[in-house]
Scaffold this motif. Structure first.
Motif, short mmCIF file in Angstrom:
data_model
loop_
_atom_site.label_atom_id
_atom_site.label_comp_id
_atom_site.label_asym_id
_atom_site.label_seq_id
_atom_site.Cartn_x
_atom_site.Cartn_y
_atom_site.Cartn_z
N GLU A 1 6.98 -2.55 -13.03
CA GLU A 1 7.76 -1.74 -12.09
C GLU A 1 6.97 -1.26 -10.89
O GLU A 1 7.54 -0.98 -9.85
CB GLU A 1 8.40 -0.56 -12.82
N VAL A 2 5.66 -1.11 -11.03
CA VAL A 2 4.82 -0.67 -9.92
C VAL A 2 3.88 -1.82 -9.57
O VAL A 2 3.15 -2.30 -10.43
CB VAL A 2 4.00 0.59 -10.29
N PRO A 3 3.88 -2.27 -8.30
CA PRO A 3 3.07 -3.42 -7.92
C PRO A 3 1.60 -3.09 -7.69
O PRO A 3 1.02 -3.41 -6.66
CB PRO A 3 3.75 -3.91 -6.64
N HIS A 4 1.01 -2.42 -8.67
CA HIS A 4 -0.43 -2.14 -8.70
C HIS A 4 -0.84 -2.34 -10.15
O HIS A 4 -0.23 -1.74 -11.04
CB HIS A 4 -0.70 -0.70 -8.26
N ASP B 1 0.80 -1.22 0.00
CA ASP B 1 0.00 0.00 0.00
C ASP B 1 0.84 1.28 0.00
O ASP B 1 0.30 2.38 0.02
CB ASP B 1 -1.02 0.01 1.14
N GLN B 2 2.15 1.14 -0.08
CA GLN B 2 3.03 2.31 -0.19
C GLN B 2 3.53 2.51 -1.63
O GLN B 2 4.36 3.37 -1.88
CB GLN B 2 4.21 2.19 0.77
N ASN B 3 3.02 1.72 -2.58
CA ASN B 3 3.44 1.90 -3.96
C ASN B 3 2.93 3.25 -4.49
O ASN B 3 1.99 3.84 -3.95
CB ASN B 3 3.02 0.71 -4.85
N ILE B 4 3.57 3.73 -5.54
CA ILE B 4 3.27 5.08 -6.05
C ILE B 4 1.82 5.24 -6.49
O ILE B 4 1.21 6.30 -6.27
CB ILE B 4 4.26 5.47 -7.17
N PHE B 5 1.21 4.20 -7.07
CA PHE B 5 -0.18 4.34 -7.51
C PHE B 5 -1.15 4.35 -6.32
O PHE B 5 -2.18 5.02 -6.37
CB PHE B 5 -0.55 3.27 -8.52
N ALA B 6 -0.83 3.62 -5.27
CA ALA B 6 -1.65 3.69 -4.06
C ALA B 6 -1.61 5.10 -3.49
O ALA B 6 -2.63 5.64 -3.04
CB ALA B 6 -1.17 2.68 -3.03
N LYS B 7 -0.44 5.73 -3.54
CA LYS B 7 -0.29 7.10 -3.05
C LYS B 7 -1.05 8.08 -3.95
O LYS B 7 -1.65 9.04 -3.45
CB LYS B 7 1.18 7.48 -2.96
N VAL B 8 -1.05 7.85 -5.26
CA VAL B 8 -1.84 8.68 -6.18
C VAL B 8 -3.32 8.54 -5.84
O VAL B 8 -4.05 9.54 -5.75
CB VAL B 8 -1.57 8.30 -7.66
N LEU B 9 -3.78 7.31 -5.63
CA LEU B 9 -5.19 7.08 -5.30
C LEU B 9 -5.60 7.78 -4.01
O LEU B 9 -6.72 8.28 -3.90
CB LEU B 9 -5.49 5.59 -5.20
N ARG B 10 -4.68 7.84 -3.03
CA ARG B 10 -4.98 8.51 -1.75
C ARG B 10 -4.80 10.03 -1.83
O ARG B 10 -5.07 10.72 -0.86
CB ARG B 10 -4.09 7.94 -0.65
N GLY B 11 -4.32 10.53 -2.97
CA GLY B 11 -4.10 11.96 -3.11
C GLY B 11 -2.81 12.46 -2.49
O GLY B 11 -2.60 13.66 -2.36
N GLU B 12 -1.92 11.55 -2.12
CA GLU B 12 -0.64 11.93 -1.52
C GLU B 12 0.36 12.39 -2.57
O GLU B 12 1.30 13.12 -2.26
CB GLU B 12 -0.05 10.75 -0.73
#
Length: 125
Positions: free
Chosen positions: A105-108, A11-22
């Motif tokens: 490269e991104v695990p999402h 849940d710290q992958n870059i796309f998870a962060k994009v989804l959370r608005g981080e």
């Protein structure tokens, strides 16, 4: 570095962060099941990433665990973005890299949507 698509979701992958608005993104589409945004290092005149909103690493993970509504929503989002970007005619390419051999490269789970020019052969012959 390619990742192992059988690993648990990070849940710290870059796309998870994009989804959370981080992390900011240049969104082109969003609904209950998917988010589409411009790639930060485009490989074609149009290069958009489409991701499901759920925590899925790969197509295998997504197809095994996602609800029918999530699967339909994600696939419809890809088609919607292609239409909205004017790519249906003259054409476009979808690419999903899965696991180490696929150079994920991104695990999402994500799909690259490329267009805006002739893209040539997909793989060297």
């Amino acid at each position: 570095m390619p990742i192992d698509a059988t690993l648990p979701y990070d849940d710290q992958n870059i796309f998870a962060k994009v989804l959370r608005g981080e992390i900011p993104s240049r969104k082109v589409y969003e609904d209950d099941h998917a988010l589409a945004f411009h790639d930060i290092a485009p490989q074609a005149p149009i290069h958009i990433l489409v991701i499901p909103k759920g925590a899925y690493v790969s197509w295998d993970d997504f197809s095994a665990r996602a609800s029918a509504a999530e699967i339909a929503g994600f696939i419809r989002a890809v088609g919607h973005v292609a239409r909205e970007q004017g790519l249906v005619e003259p054409g476009y390419r979808l690419l999903a890299n899965i696991g180490g051999h696929g150079h994920q490269e991104v695990p999402h789970l994500h799909v690259h949507l490329f267009g805006g020019r002739p893209l040539g052969a997909m793989l060297p012959r």
